[in-house]
Design an enzyme around this catalytic site. Structure first.
Site, short mmCIF file in Angstrom:
data_model
loop_
_atom_site.label_atom_id
_atom_site.label_comp_id
_atom_site.label_asym_id
_atom_site.label_seq_id
_atom_site.Cartn_x
_atom_site.Cartn_y
_atom_site.Cartn_z
N GLU A 160 -49.14 -88.19 -116.17
CA GLU A 160 -49.39 -87.31 -115.02
C GLU A 160 -48.24 -87.02 -114.36
O GLU A 160 -48.02 -86.49 -113.00
CB GLU A 160 -50.26 -88.06 -113.84
CG GLU A 160 -51.69 -88.13 -114.61
CD GLU A 160 -52.75 -88.84 -113.48
OE1 GLU A 160 -53.75 -88.53 -113.25
OE2 GLU A 160 -52.23 -89.74 -112.53
C1 TNX Z 1 -55.88 -91.33 -113.13
S1 TNX Z 1 -55.45 -93.07 -115.58
C2 TNX Z 1 -54.70 -92.00 -113.32
C3 TNX Z 1 -54.32 -93.02 -111.95
C4 TNX Z 1 -55.52 -92.99 -111.31
C5 TNX Z 1 -56.75 -92.68 -111.90
C6 TNX Z 1 -58.25 -92.91 -111.07
C7 TNX Z 1 -53.82 -92.82 -115.36
C8 TNX Z 1 -53.09 -93.17 -116.36
N1 TNX Z 1 -53.72 -92.25 -114.17
O1 TNX Z 1 -53.18 -92.40 -111.35
O2 TNX Z 1 -55.49 -94.08 -110.22
O3 TNX Z 1 -56.92 -91.83 -112.71
O4 TNX Z 1 -59.07 -93.19 -111.79
#
Ligand code: TNX
Length: 561
Positions: A359
Site C-alpha cells: 500500500e
Molecule cells: C490491509 S494486508 C493492510 C493493513 C491493514 C489491513 C486491515 C496489508 C498488507 N495491509 O495495513 O491493517 O488491510 O485488514
C-alpha cells in the site's frame, strides 16, 4: 423495592430460586456426566496417520516419570510443566535412554524416527502405510497399556509430539490446579509430519501495542497447534514498536502513539530478546517486519528528514492506509533502512526479515520498484532472506525471496511472474486467513473489507492450489494475520484468533487428504472445554458442535397471575 407489597417481590424471588436451581442442576450434571472420552484421531491439526488400538489405552498414575535422551530434555520439561498442575503428579524428568515400562519416554533418534507404520489393519485415516521419514518436525507417538513413547529425529519433532499427547488427555488437563480425573490416553500409534515448512500467525503490534506478556501468550497459542512462525508487524503509521539504538527517536517519539489516541509503547532490545527466546523454546521463529516505504508516518514524525517534503507530519491515530512514505529519492533514507534492518537482523536469530512493501500508493511504480530492489540488497547484506507483501512482486528476484499473498481473488499476473522468476509464496488470502475479518455481520470488532470469515471459510480451501500460476511446490506455507485497528485487549485478540487459528494450522500441517470440514468441526468442538479450562477467550462459532454437558434449562419461573 421499598414500600412495595410482599406480592411485588414474589416474581423476583421465584426467578432467583429458579436460577439457583438451574445452576445447581448444571453443577451436579458436570460432576455426574463423564466427559466424552478423547479418541486417538481427535488431534488438531489432524495427524498424517492414525492407528487406533482400543485395547491399548494408557492411564497416567501418580508414580509416572518422564524418561528422555539428555538432548531432548527441554521438550520433556515442557511436557511435565503442562501436565503437573491439573494432575498434581510430580512427574519427574529423568535423563536416560533406557526404555522403561509404565512411563512416558521421549526418544531423540534419527534412526528410530524413520519407523514404518505399525502392523494391523492400516491407518483409519486413509494415509499410505509404510516407512515415513519424519524429517525436521515429524514425530511418532506410541500409546500402549504399558506406557507412552514419543520418537523424533529433532527436538522440534519431540515438542510437537508432546503437544499431541497433551491433546489426547482429557480436557481437564488444562486446569491450573489439581482436579479429580482419570488421566487416560487412547491407545494406538500416530505418525505425523507437516505439509508446509512455514506455518505462521502475524500480530500487528503497531496499530495497538501489545506488551511482552501478551505476545508470549500468543506464542503459546501457536505452539499448541504446531504453528512455527510468529510474524511481528512492528512498525506502521500509528506507532514504531522496536527500539533502534542508532535512530532512538523512532521508538521514543514514534512509539508514543496508537490508533484511537492510546498510549502506544515499544519493545526494548531486551523485551524483543525475551520474545525471541520464549518462541525459540517452543520451536517458533520470530519474523520481524519493518514496513517500508509506505506505512511510515510514525518514523516521519520522529525523523522529518525522511519525509519527501522534509516536514514532520502530525502523529496519526486514525485507520486510513496508503498516505505516508519515506523519501525514495534521498540517500539518507537508505542509510536509515540499512541501520534499522542491521540492528533488527542482529537481534533476530531466525533467517527472515519482512520488509512490508504494501500500500505505498503515493510512490510512483518506477521509484517503488527501485526502492524495493535496493532494500532487498540491504536485507541480503544482513545475511537474512527477504519476505514482502505480494506488492513487491515486480521487483527483481533475489535469492530465496518470499512474497506474502494477501489478495482475495487468487489471480495476480505479477505474483505468478515473480514465482516463475524464483519467488516462493506464503498464503494469507484476506478472505480466508485474515483473523481481523468479522465472523458474521454482528461480530462486535474487526473489519469486513475482505468479506466475512467464519470458521468454514477459514478452513475450506487449499493453500497448494489457491493462486493462479503458483504451483504447490512454490508454496512455502500459510499465515494468519491479526491486524489490530479495532483490537485493543488480549481477550479481544483471542476472540478473533480462536477458533480460526486451529483451522489455519490444519491447512498448514495436515496432508491434503486429511482435510474434511465435518471431521474438523467435530474435532475442534472438543477444544472449547480446553480453552475454557485454560482461560482462553474464544468465539462460540455457531457452526461448531460445542459440547454442552448441560441438562436442558428448567422452565422459566412462573409469574403469579
Ligand atoms: C490491509 S494486508 C493492510 C493493513 C491493514 C489491513 C486491515 C496489508 C498488507 N495491509 O495495513 O491493517 O488491510 O485488514
Amino acid at each position: 423495592m421499598p414500600g412495595g407489597s410482599p406480592a411485588d417481590h414474589l416474581p423476583g424471588r421465584l426467578t432467583a430460586a429458579g436460577e439457583l436451581a438451574r445452576v445447581a442442576a448444571e453443577r451436579a450434571a458436570d460432576l455426574l456426566t463423564p466427559p466424552a472420552p478423547v479418541r486417538l484421531g481427535d488431534v488438531v491439526p489432524a495427524p498424517e496417520q492414525v492407528f487406533p488400538d482400543p485395547v491399548a489405552d494408557f492411564t497416567l498414575t501418580p508414580d509416572a516419570a518422564i524418561r528422555v535422551d539428555p538432548a531432548g530434555r527441554d521438550a520433556a520439561e515442557q511436557l511435565a510443566g503442562w501436565l503437573r498442575p491439573a494432575t498434581g503428579f510430580p512427574l519427574p524428568v529423568a535423563d536416560t535412554t533406557d526404555p522403561a515400562e509404565g512411563r512416558l519416554t521421549l526418544t531423540l533418534s534419527a534412526a528410530d524416527a524413520a519407523l514404518g507404520a505399525p502392523g494391523g489393519d492400516g491407518p483409519d485415516t486413509g494415509g499410505a502405510a509404510g516407512d515415513v521419514a519424519l524429517g525436521d518436525e515429524g514425530y511418532r507417538l506410541d500409546v500402549t497399556a504399558a506406557g507412552i513413547r514419543i520418537t523424533a529425529a529433532t527436538r522440534a519433532g519431540l515438542f510437537h509430539g508432546a503437544q499431541t499427547l497433551r491433546q489426547l488427555l482429557p480436557a481437564a488437563i488444562e486446569n491450573g490446579a489439581p482436579v479429580t480425573e482419570r488421566w487416560t490416553v487412547p491407545g494406538g500409534t500416530i505418525v505425523d509430519r507437516p505439509r508446509f515448512a512455514y506455518r505462521g500467525v502475524m500480530l500487528d503490534v503497531a496499530r495497538h501495542f501489545f506488551g511482552v506478556a501478551d505476545v508470549l501468550r500468543v506464542v503459546d497459542h501457536l505452539a499448541r497447534y504446531k504453528l512455527n512462525h510468529l510474524h511481528l508487524h512492528l512498525t506502521d503509521d500509528q506507532g514504531w514498536r522496536i527500539a533502534v539504538d542508532s535512530w532512538p527517536r523512532l521508538a521514543e517519539v514514534g512509539g508514543a502513539t496508537a490508533v484511537g489516541g492510546g498510549p502506544g509503547g515499544w519493545y526494548t532490545r531486551d523485551d524483543y530478546r525475551r520474545i525471541v527466546a520464549h518462541a525459540a523454546r517452543r520451536h517458533v521463529t520470530v519474523v520481524p517486519e519493518i514496513d517500508l516505504p509506505g506505512h511510515t508516518n510514525s518514523a516521519l514524525v520522529a525523523y522529518p528528514e525522511l519525509a519527501p517534503d522534509k516536514t514532520a507530519p502530525p502523529p496519526y491515530t486514525g485507520t486510513e492506509v496508503g498516505f505516508s512514505y519515506v523519501d525514495p529519492a534521498d540517500e539518507r533514507t537508505y542509510a536509515f533502512v540499512a541501520d534499522v534492518i542491521g540492528e533488527v537482523a542482529a537481534l533476530t536469530p531466525g533467517p527472515w526479515l519482512h520488509l512490508g512493501g504494501d500500500e505505498a500508493f503515493k510512490v510512483p511504480a518506477d521509484s517503488y520498484r527501485a526502492f524495493v530492489e535496493r532494500a532487498q540488497a540491504l536485507v541480503a547484506a544482513t545475511g537474512k532472506t527477504i519476505i514482502g507483501w505480494h506488492q513487491i512482486a515486480p521487483a527483481g528476484h533475489v535469492d530465496g525471496r518470499v512474497l506474502q499473498w494477501w489478495g482475495t481473488d487468487g489471480d495476480d499476473p505479477a505474483t505468478a511472474d515473480a514465482v516463475r522468476r524464483g519467488a516462493r509464496l506464503i498464503l494469507s488470502p484476506g478472505n480466508r486467513a485474515y483473523l481481523d475479518m468479522k465472523y458474521a455481520p454482528n461480530t462486535p470488532i474487526g473489519h469486513d473489507w475482505a468479506g466475512l470469515v467464519d470458521v468454514r471459510r477459514a478452513y475450506d480451501w487449499d493453500p497448494g492450489a489457491h493462486v493462479d500460476g503458483v504451483p504447490a511446490a512454490a508454496v512455502l506455507g500459510v499465515e494468519a494475520p491479526l491486524w489490530t485497528e479495532s483490537i485493543t485487549t488480549r481477550a479481544e485478540a483471542e476472540f478473533m484468533i480462536f477458533p480460526r487459528l486451529p483451522a489455519l494450522a490444519e491447512l498448514g500441517w495436515s496432508p491434503r487428504h486429511r482435510h474434511d470440514w465435518a471431521g474438523f468441526a467435530e474435532r475442534l468442538a472438543g477444544h472449547g472445554p480446553r480453552w475454557t479450562a485454560a482461560g482462553i477467550t474464544f468465539h462460540r462459532s455457531p457452526e461448531i458442535p460445542w459440547p454442552t454437558r448441560r441438562p436442558p434449562s428448567p422452565q422459566p419461573a412462573r409469574t403469579p397471575a
